[in-house]
Design an enzyme around this catalytic site. Sequence first.
Site, PDB file in Angstrom:
ATOM      1  N   ILE A 109     -22.985  31.107   5.564  1.00  0.00           N
ATOM      2  CA  ILE A 109     -22.944  32.445   6.157  1.00  0.00           C
ATOM      3  C   ILE A 109     -23.833  32.515   7.396  1.00  0.00           C
ATOM      4  O   ILE A 109     -25.061  32.362   7.312  1.00  0.00           O
ATOM      5  CB  ILE A 109     -23.365  33.513   5.131  1.00  0.00           C
ATOM      6  CG1 ILE A 109     -22.555  33.334   3.829  1.00  0.00           C
ATOM      7  CG2 ILE A 109     -23.156  34.899   5.721  1.00  0.00           C
ATOM      8  CD1 ILE A 109     -21.058  33.360   4.001  1.00  0.00           C
ATOM      9  N   GLU A 134     -13.620  29.975  10.509  1.00  0.00           N
ATOM     10  CA  GLU A 134     -12.695  31.101  10.734  1.00  0.00           C
ATOM     11  C   GLU A 134     -11.230  30.663  10.674  1.00  0.00           C
ATOM     12  O   GLU A 134     -10.392  31.086  11.466  1.00  0.00           O
ATOM     13  CB  GLU A 134     -13.008  31.814  12.055  1.00  0.00           C
ATOM     14  CG  GLU A 134     -14.372  32.471  12.028  1.00  0.00           C
ATOM     15  CD  GLU A 134     -14.456  33.736  12.866  1.00  0.00           C
ATOM     16  OE1 GLU A 134     -13.448  34.461  12.985  1.00  0.00           O
ATOM     17  OE2 GLU A 134     -15.549  34.003  13.373  1.00  0.00           O
ATOM     18  N   ARG A 138     -23.323   9.127  38.759  1.00  0.00           N
ATOM     19  CA  ARG A 138     -23.461   7.816  38.129  1.00  0.00           C
ATOM     20  C   ARG A 138     -22.672   6.770  38.918  1.00  0.00           C
ATOM     21  O   ARG A 138     -21.476   6.945  39.177  1.00  0.00           O
ATOM     22  CB  ARG A 138     -22.940   7.883  36.684  1.00  0.00           C
ATOM     23  CG  ARG A 138     -22.891   6.553  35.962  1.00  0.00           C
ATOM     24  CD  ARG A 138     -24.258   5.984  35.700  1.00  0.00           C
ATOM     25  NE  ARG A 138     -24.165   4.855  34.779  1.00  0.00           N
ATOM     26  CZ  ARG A 138     -25.178   4.044  34.514  1.00  0.00           C
ATOM     27  NH1 ARG A 138     -26.350   4.244  35.100  1.00  0.00           N
ATOM     28  NH2 ARG A 138     -25.021   3.045  33.648  1.00  0.00           N
ATOM     29  N   GLY A 178     -13.030  28.038  -0.009  1.00  0.00           N
ATOM     30  CA  GLY A 178     -13.105  28.000   1.440  1.00  0.00           C
ATOM     31  C   GLY A 178     -11.882  28.673   2.033  1.00  0.00           C
ATOM     32  O   GLY A 178     -11.831  29.879   2.211  1.00  0.00           O
ATOM     33  N   THR A 211      -9.204  26.949   9.142  1.00  0.00           N
ATOM     34  CA  THR A 211      -9.051  25.560   9.553  1.00  0.00           C
ATOM     35  C   THR A 211      -7.787  25.369  10.398  1.00  0.00           C
ATOM     36  O   THR A 211      -6.912  26.235  10.445  1.00  0.00           O
ATOM     37  CB  THR A 211      -8.947  24.643   8.322  1.00  0.00           C
ATOM     38  OG1 THR A 211      -7.752  24.998   7.598  1.00  0.00           O
ATOM     39  CG2 THR A 211     -10.162  24.790   7.414  1.00  0.00           C
ATOM     40  N   SER A 212      -7.701  24.218  11.040  1.00  0.00           N
ATOM     41  CA  SER A 212      -6.499  23.909  11.817  1.00  0.00           C
ATOM     42  C   SER A 212      -5.263  23.913  10.931  1.00  0.00           C
ATOM     43  O   SER A 212      -4.167  24.304  11.361  1.00  0.00           O
ATOM     44  CB  SER A 212      -6.647  22.549  12.500  1.00  0.00           C
ATOM     45  OG  SER A 212      -7.667  22.594  13.486  1.00  0.00           O
ATOM     46  N   GLU A 213      -5.432  23.482   9.680  1.00  0.00           N
ATOM     47  CA  GLU A 213      -4.300  23.483   8.747  1.00  0.00           C
ATOM     48  C   GLU A 213      -3.838  24.908   8.445  1.00  0.00           C
ATOM     49  O   GLU A 213      -2.625  25.185   8.371  1.00  0.00           O
ATOM     50  CB  GLU A 213      -4.700  22.766   7.450  1.00  0.00           C
ATOM     51  CG  GLU A 213      -4.896  21.263   7.592  1.00  0.00           C
ATOM     52  CD  GLU A 213      -6.211  20.889   8.269  1.00  0.00           C
ATOM     53  OE1 GLU A 213      -6.338  19.734   8.706  1.00  0.00           O
ATOM     54  OE2 GLU A 213      -7.111  21.744   8.378  1.00  0.00           O
ATOM     55  N   GLY A 236     -21.018   7.486  28.577  1.00  0.00           N
ATOM     56  CA  GLY A 236     -21.437   6.207  28.033  1.00  0.00           C
ATOM     57  C   GLY A 236     -22.619   6.356  27.089  1.00  0.00           C
ATOM     58  O   GLY A 236     -22.676   7.289  26.285  1.00  0.00           O
ATOM     59  N   THR A 255     -17.117  33.224   2.305  1.00  0.00           N
ATOM     60  CA  THR A 255     -16.933  31.889   1.751  1.00  0.00           C
ATOM     61  C   THR A 255     -17.849  31.648   0.553  1.00  0.00           C
ATOM     62  O   THR A 255     -19.019  32.028   0.557  1.00  0.00           O
ATOM     63  CB  THR A 255     -17.208  30.828   2.824  1.00  0.00           C
ATOM     64  OG1 THR A 255     -16.352  31.066   3.946  1.00  0.00           O
ATOM     65  CG2 THR A 255     -16.930  29.437   2.296  1.00  0.00           C
TER      66      THR A 255
END
Length: 387
Positions: free
Chosen positions: A160, A369, A274, A132, A371-373, A345, A127
């Site tokens: 890196i 590694e 809790r 990117g 992106t979702s796109e 909470g 990168t």
Amino acid sequence: MLDHRLGEEHDLLRETVREFANDVVAPVIGDYYERHAFPYPIIREMGKMGLFGLPFPEEYGGMGGDYLALGIALEELARVDSSVAITLEAGVSLGAMPIHKFGTEEQKRTWLPRLCGGEILGAFGLTEPDGGSDAGATRTTARLDEAAGEWVINGSKCFITNSGTDITGFVTVTAVTGTDADGRRQISTIIVPSGTPGFTVAPGYSKVGWNASDTHELAFDDCRVPQANLLGELGRGYAQFLNILDEGRIAIAALATGLAQGCVDESVRYAGERKAFGKPIGANQAIAFKLADMELRAHTARLAWRHAASKLVHGEPFKHEAALAKLYTSEAAVDNAREATQIHGGYGFMNEYPVARFWRDSKILEIGEGTSEVQRMLIARGLGVGG
């Protein structure tokens, strides 16, 4: 028929790493995290356990295992902490794997035994500040000085992992080494040992998460390394990188699954302890249903990464499954971290609670590694749509 049940060796590995994570990592990692300090003692113990050598042949100091073994170790570590897990993932998938897959015999003999033993870490410099997801837009250059028999490297890399620790042995960098006959830029990968003149490691980043892992920007100013430091074929650096990333996505998916499961573990424990309005909050259907959905995501994530790993281990095409696994598991980790924080909470907003680390660590999983796109783009291509 796929069978995701673990064999005896893999199950023993899972139990061993889980015990190590709970007994060695969990009690101390919060302090390292808050100090933004690299956990050298923990990494040293992981090296002694052979975790950095899991998928490599015994002849090079490895454990003779496979990518499923690596994923199991990553999942169990990430149930407790992602900084430690990403140090292992990057050290193996991005540091040592390129040497193993593309290195000469001399390069393997020189680097792999120390990498497998955790004595040194390797990093992968891909990168850049202006590149990117568009990794092919590499601007770093490497010019061959034939008279001296050296590559002269100029440029910079960013984000890196494992690149600036006291035990970092080298960084493999992608660089433009020329132009092909059709006019396209020729990208190659070159090994740059730590301490090489002209190779500068900037101070560590101030990060939102992964605060006990090592991440730096790198600069190369007429940095000279031997011509023999070329890794793999000249001009094949970009293709090699894509090959490495396909496998690495499975490893990241295993890590993301561990974080998602860790959110379940901590939230179930907290919901049982809790009390509000005279009873444990887990007795409330609103909380119980959140926990059920979190467990569903973690369970499905595990099936996804193990499916991809199984195809890889058996020599079958796995690129599509790796993208599916990376996309689903990373988003499951983010969703579970958000819900875990909500269940806790106000305490979930306090760094002394593990879920606060999980929340801070989860978002990068949708970015690093691939992106979702990018994953959606790869999945669509696998379906024959999307251009």
